[in-house]
Design an enzyme around this catalytic site. Sequence first.
Site, PDB file in Angstrom:
ATOM      1  CB  SER A 103      -0.887   0.025   1.247  1.00 60.60           C
ATOM      2  OG  SER A 103      -0.121   0.405   2.396  1.00 60.60           O
ATOM      3  CG  ASP A 104       1.188   5.960  -1.118  1.00 62.54           C
ATOM      4  OD1 ASP A 104       2.182   6.075  -0.381  1.00 62.54           O
ATOM      5  OD2 ASP A 104       0.893   6.775  -2.002  1.00 62.54           O
ATOM      6  CB  CYS A 105       3.034   5.669   3.703  1.00 57.35           C
ATOM      7  SG  CYS A 105       4.581   4.869   3.220  1.00 57.35           S
TER       8      CYS A 105
END
Length: 253
Positions: A103-105
């Site tokens: 995932s993106d952060c």
Amino acid sequence: NFVRGMQDGDDRYLKTSSCCKHFADYNLEDSEGVTRFNFDAQVSDYDQNDTYLVAFKYCVVGGNASSVMCSYNAENGVPSCANKDLMTGFLRDEYGFDGYITSDCGAVNNVQKDHHFTNSSGATIQAVFSAGMDLNCGGFTQKNTAQALKDGAVNLSTVQSAIYHDTLVQMRLGLFDDASLLPWRDLTADDVCTSSALELSLSAARQSIVLLKNTNDVLPLDKAQISSVANIGPNANSESVMHGNYAGIPPFT
């Protein structure tokens, strides 16, 4: 190919794990109260395949990337990191992707908090892992997966599948092998910004420049009267803007 340049060089081991991002339809930052965290891209099948997925297809199929990052936004009502059609349907089934999806952060938290796609931590864990995400950049899955398993919100086999994809890339990087077997073990800071690397970067920059032909004098530019061009404005000579974020310290600007 940038991905292959970062990863390739040995028949057995990856040099690094290249990550293609942000998957997918990630084209809005902040506009009229809508941010990248809650943006829901309304995309037709034609636009999806003709515009937004093309780069990722070449990244995975042509570049053999070992990682892809799902984005903050949603597509047609489904957050990217909970979108099974994208991560499993396109990436794994159609493109043959065999790496891990991160995932993106903070994007897993966005699934519940910003998109309101789920209404509990257990449902969120189930949504992202069952859709095909393997790794959470952030703390959501680390904090909530054990309880979700205990409550029966997610199956152990679903979580194990994600761990399998993560671990496989770690093995391809040689993280479990003796350091003496790794072809990159002797690389140091002295191997960064070498003269050959700088020459290659300069060549790539020159090849990436696109010149537009002023056909039929669309722009009122007279070469006979113009001898110089000025680059003005607050960013004209701003090194911080040139470097951007996620940047190291370049030898020159």
